[in-house]
Design an enzyme around this catalytic site. Structure first.
Site, PDB file in Angstrom:
ATOM      1  N   SER A   1       1.009  -1.157  -0.007  1.00 58.72           N
ATOM      2  CA  SER A   1       0.044   0.040   0.004  1.00 58.72           C
ATOM      3  C   SER A   1       0.882   1.371  -0.072  1.00 58.72           C
ATOM      4  CB  SER A   1      -0.985  -0.025   1.318  1.00 58.72           C
ATOM      5  OG  SER A   1      -1.478   1.384   1.622  1.00 58.72           O
TER       6      SER A   1
ATOM      7  N   TYR B   1      -1.703  -0.952  10.213  1.00 56.58           N
ATOM      8  CA  TYR B   1      -1.688  -1.356   8.612  1.00 56.58           C
ATOM      9  C   TYR B   1      -0.532  -1.042   8.191  1.00 56.58           C
ATOM     10  CZ  TYR B   1      -3.702  -1.089   3.968  1.00 56.58           C
ATOM     11  OH  TYR B   1      -4.091  -1.202   2.608  1.00 56.58           O
TER      12      TYR B   1
HETATM   13  N1  LIG Z   1      -8.877  -0.448  -1.289  1.00 53.09           N
HETATM   14  C1  LIG Z   1      -7.922   0.532  -1.066  1.00 53.09           C
HETATM   15  O1  LIG Z   1      -8.011   1.719  -1.047  1.00 53.09           O
HETATM   16  C2  LIG Z   1      -6.431  -0.199  -0.987  1.00 53.09           C
HETATM   17  C3  LIG Z   1      -5.189   0.792  -0.808  1.00 53.09           C
HETATM   18  C4  LIG Z   1      -3.803  -0.026  -0.904  1.00 53.09           C
HETATM   19  C5  LIG Z   1      -3.934  -1.367  -0.735  1.00 53.09           C
HETATM   20  N2  LIG Z   1      -5.072  -2.072  -0.609  1.00 53.09           N
HETATM   21  C6  LIG Z   1      -4.888  -3.718  -0.358  1.00 53.09           C
HETATM   22  O2  LIG Z   1      -5.289  -3.964  -1.475  1.00 53.09           O
HETATM   23  C7  LIG Z   1      -5.798  -5.407  -1.010  1.00 53.09           C
HETATM   24  C8  LIG Z   1      -7.280  -5.763  -1.576  1.00 53.09           C
HETATM   25  O3  LIG Z   1      -8.208  -4.868  -0.980  1.00 53.09           O
HETATM   26  P1  LIG Z   1      -9.658  -4.377  -1.418  1.00 53.09           P
HETATM   27  O4  LIG Z   1      -9.319  -3.015  -1.709  1.00 53.09           O
HETATM   28  O5  LIG Z   1      -9.816  -5.312  -2.658  1.00 53.09           O
HETATM   29  O6  LIG Z   1     -10.385  -4.784   0.019  1.00 53.09           O
HETATM   30  P2  LIG Z   1     -11.585  -5.883  -0.137  1.00 53.09           P
HETATM   31  O7  LIG Z   1     -11.936  -5.833   1.334  1.00 53.09           O
HETATM   32  O8  LIG Z   1     -12.645  -5.688  -1.135  1.00 53.09           O
HETATM   33  O9  LIG Z   1     -11.000  -7.287  -0.433  1.00 53.09           O
HETATM   34  C9  LIG Z   1      -9.972  -7.982   0.580  1.00 53.09           C
HETATM   35  C10 LIG Z   1     -10.538  -9.537   0.311  1.00 53.09           C
HETATM   36  O10 LIG Z   1      -9.651 -10.108   1.120  1.00 53.09           O
HETATM   37  C11 LIG Z   1     -10.431 -11.322   1.876  1.00 53.09           C
HETATM   38  N3  LIG Z   1      -9.693 -11.537   3.016  1.00 53.09           N
HETATM   39  C12 LIG Z   1      -9.510 -10.574   4.160  1.00 53.09           C
HETATM   40  N4  LIG Z   1      -8.868 -11.323   5.330  1.00 53.09           N
HETATM   41  C13 LIG Z   1      -8.594 -12.602   4.824  1.00 53.09           C
HETATM   42  C14 LIG Z   1      -7.979 -13.572   5.334  1.00 53.09           C
HETATM   43  N5  LIG Z   1      -7.667 -13.724   6.739  1.00 53.09           N
HETATM   44  N6  LIG Z   1      -7.796 -14.779   4.551  1.00 53.09           N
HETATM   45  C15 LIG Z   1      -8.468 -14.983   3.416  1.00 53.09           C
HETATM   46  N7  LIG Z   1      -8.884 -13.620   2.922  1.00 53.09           N
HETATM   47  C16 LIG Z   1      -9.073 -12.665   3.381  1.00 53.09           C
HETATM   48  C17 LIG Z   1     -11.816 -10.514   2.048  1.00 53.09           C
HETATM   49  O11 LIG Z   1     -12.735 -11.604   2.325  1.00 53.09           O
HETATM   50  C18 LIG Z   1     -11.830  -9.920   0.361  1.00 53.09           C
HETATM   51  O12 LIG Z   1     -12.395 -10.772  -0.238  1.00 53.09           O
HETATM   52  C19 LIG Z   1      -5.528  -5.499   0.406  1.00 53.09           C
HETATM   53  O13 LIG Z   1      -4.313  -6.083   0.523  1.00 53.09           O
HETATM   54  C20 LIG Z   1      -5.508  -4.165   0.879  1.00 53.09           C
HETATM   55  O14 LIG Z   1      -4.807  -3.957   1.931  1.00 53.09           O
HETATM   56  C21 LIG Z   1      -6.217  -1.620  -0.754  1.00 53.09           C
END
Ligand SMILES: NC(=O)c1ccc[n+]([C@@H]2O[C@H](COP(=O)([O-])OP(=O)(O)OC[C@H]3O[C@@H](n4cnc5c(N)ncnc54)[C@H](O)[C@@H]3O)[C@@H](O)[C@H]2O)c1
Length: 203
Positions: A154, A167
Site C-alpha cells: 500500500s 496497517y
Molecule cells: N482499497 C484500497 O484503497 C487499498 C489501498 C491500498 C492497498 N489495498 C490493499 O489491496 C488489497 C485488496 O483490498 P481491496 O480494496 O480489494 O479490499 P476488499 O476488502 O474488497 O478485499 C479483500 C479481500 O480479502 C479477503 N480477506 C481478508 N482477510 C482474509 C484472510 N485472513 N484470509 C483470506 N482472505 C481474506 C476478504 O474477504 C476480501 O475478499 C488488500 O491487501 C488491501 O490492503 C487496498
C-alpha cells in the site's frame, strides 16, 4: 494467445474487489486460477469481509472467460489450510507459476487505544498471511521453470497515515519480505515485487 496461456496463478482474497479483478485479468491473459478467500468476518474488522457467494461469483466470471478455477474458503492466517488449498489447486490445475498475495484488511484504530487483538489480526492477515501464501506456493514454483510473486502492499508503507499504525507496519513489512524473498528466490528464477495502491473503490 494471451500473455499467460498455460500458466496457473494463485490469488488470495479473490472473492471480491482488487483480488477478483486480479483473478479476472490473469484469466483474460490465459491463466487458470487458484482462488482463495476467508469468506467470513474477523471480529476486529469493522466491516463485512467477502461471502461464499462472492467467491462463487469470481469462479463463475473466471469460467466465463474459458479458464479453470480451484476455489476454496481459506484463511491466509492458517498456514496448514493455505498449503492444503495450494496443493489441491496444483493437483487439479497441474502447475503453479504466479502468486498474487492480495488478501488484506484495513480498519482505522488510534495507536493509544487499539486493542492487542486488533494489532495481531492486522499483522497476522496483512503480513504473516502474505508470507504464508508465498511459503505455500514456493515448493510448486521452485522447480526450475521460474515464476513471479506479486505482493500487495500500500502507499501506507511509504507515508504516515492517521490511525493506521498497524496497517502501515504490516504493509511496510511486506516490502521487507519482498526484498528478502527476491534475493532468496532469484536462483529459482522467481521475481518478487510489491504493488502500492492508493485509494481504490469498488465499482
Ligand atoms: N482499497 C484500497 O484503497 C487499498 C489501498 C491500498 C492497498 N489495498 C490493499 O489491496 C488489497 C485488496 O483490498 P481491496 O480494496 O480489494 O479490499 P476488499 O476488502 O474488497 O478485499 C479483500 C479481500 O480479502 C479477503 N480477506 C481478508 N482477510 C482474509 C484472510 N485472513 N484470509 C483470506 N482472505 C481474506 C476478504 O474477504 C476480501 O475478499 C488488500 O491487501 C488491501 O490492503 C487496498
Amino acid at each position: 494467445m494471451g500473455l499467460l496461456e498455460g500458466k496457473v496463478a494463485i490469488v488470495s482474497g479473490a472473492a471480491r474487489g482488487q483480488g477478483r479483478a486480479h483473478a479476472l485479468r490473469l484469466a483474460r491473459e490465459g491463466a487458470d486460477i487458484i482462488a482463495i478467500d476467508i469468506c467470513a468476518d474477523i471480529d476486529t474488522v469493522d466491516y463485512p469481509l467477502a461471502t461464499p457467494e462472492d467467491l462463487d461469483d469470481t469462479v463463475a466470471q473466471v469460467e466465463l472467460l474459458g479458464r479453470r478455477v480451484a476455489a476454496s474458503e481459506t484463511d491466509v492466517r492458517d498456514a496448514t489450510a493455505v498449503a492444503a488449498a495450494i496443493d489441491t489447486g496444483v493437483a487439479k490445475l497441474g502447475r503453479l507459476d504466479i502468486v498474487v498475495a492480495n488478501a488484506g484488511i484495513a480498519m482505522y484504530d488510534a495507536a493509544d487505544t487499539m486493542s492487542a487483538q486488533s494489532w495481531r489480526d492486522m499483522i497476522d492477515t496483512n503480513l504473516t498471511g502474505v508470507w504464508i501464501v508465498c511459503r505455500g506456493a514456493m515448493p510448486h514454483i521452485e522447480d526450475g521453470r521460474g515464476g513471479a510473486m506479486v505482493l500487495i502492499s500500500s502507499v501506507a508503507a511509504h507515508v504516515g497515515m492517521l490511525h493506521l499504525s498497524h496497517y502501515s507496519a504490516a504493509k511496510a513489512g511486506v516490502v521487507g519480505l519482498m526484498r528478502a524473498l527476491a534475493v532468496e528466490l532469484a536462483p529459482h528464477a522467481i521475481r518478487v515485487n510489491t504493488i502500492h495502491p492508493t485509494s481504490v473503490t469498488q465499482r
